[in-house]
Design a protein around this motif. Sequence first.
Motif, short mmCIF file in Angstrom:
data_model
loop_
_atom_site.label_atom_id
_atom_site.label_comp_id
_atom_site.label_asym_id
_atom_site.label_seq_id
_atom_site.Cartn_x
_atom_site.Cartn_y
_atom_site.Cartn_z
N LYS A 32 -1.75 89.52 4.28
CA LYS A 32 -0.88 89.94 3.17
C LYS A 32 -0.64 91.45 3.16
N GLN A 33 -1.64 92.23 3.55
CA GLN A 33 -1.49 93.69 3.51
C GLN A 33 -0.47 94.19 4.53
N GLY A 34 -0.13 93.41 5.54
CA GLY A 34 0.85 93.85 6.54
C GLY A 34 2.28 93.41 6.25
N LEU A 35 2.46 92.67 5.15
CA LEU A 35 3.76 92.06 4.87
C LEU A 35 4.88 93.06 4.66
N GLN A 36 4.65 94.12 3.93
CA GLN A 36 5.71 95.10 3.66
C GLN A 36 6.12 95.82 4.94
N ASN A 37 5.15 96.13 5.79
CA ASN A 37 5.46 96.77 7.07
C ASN A 37 6.28 95.81 7.94
N TYR A 38 5.91 94.54 7.92
CA TYR A 38 6.64 93.51 8.68
C TYR A 38 8.11 93.46 8.24
N LYS A 39 8.33 93.43 6.94
CA LYS A 39 9.70 93.40 6.41
C LYS A 39 10.47 94.64 6.84
N ALA A 40 9.82 95.79 6.78
CA ALA A 40 10.49 97.04 7.16
C ALA A 40 10.83 97.03 8.65
N GLN A 41 9.93 96.51 9.47
CA GLN A 41 10.20 96.44 10.91
C GLN A 41 11.34 95.47 11.21
N LEU A 42 11.37 94.33 10.52
CA LEU A 42 12.48 93.39 10.72
C LEU A 42 13.81 94.01 10.31
N LYS A 43 13.81 94.68 9.17
CA LYS A 43 15.03 95.34 8.70
C LYS A 43 15.50 96.36 9.73
N ALA A 44 14.58 97.17 10.24
CA ALA A 44 14.94 98.18 11.24
C ALA A 44 15.47 97.52 12.51
N PHE A 45 14.86 96.43 12.92
CA PHE A 45 15.32 95.70 14.11
C PHE A 45 16.74 95.18 13.90
N ILE A 46 16.98 94.58 12.74
CA ILE A 46 18.31 94.04 12.43
C ILE A 46 19.35 95.17 12.43
N GLU A 47 19.05 96.24 11.74
CA GLU A 47 20.01 97.34 11.65
C GLU A 47 20.28 97.95 13.02
N HIS A 48 19.25 98.14 13.81
CA HIS A 48 19.44 98.69 15.15
C HIS A 48 20.27 97.74 16.02
#
Length: 134
Positions: A32-48
Amino acid sequence: MGISLLPDEWLTDLEADIIVAFFGYNESFEGKQGLQNYKAQLKAFIEHTRSQQYNGENAPELVLVSPIAFEDLSDRHDLPDGSEENTHLELYTKAMAEVADNHGVHFVDVYSPTRDWFEDSGQPLTIDGSQPTG
């Protein structure tokens, strides 16, 4: 010795029109503690990815695919029963669905149907809880 290409170079060489990206399994070990980082990484991947024109004309279509569930093989092998793993995998699958929806990206949930298959099957469908047999 072969030439090593960066992902963007590789996709440009392939002139990719559609990218199917699988995320979430390894990331789920952060709990659970890694969830926000995961979302941020996915968002960055999508945008890139959407900012690229690998085919030289337009941005690729993007499809995100969730991880499969963890099959309980603890009665056959020295493995966890999957309850903690599936709790995390479900959280990460839901997070992936949310990020995909927020960015208008296609999403395939394979966690839910595999969880059901594993529960209903009379025989193992994975070799170690996480890798399909076939």
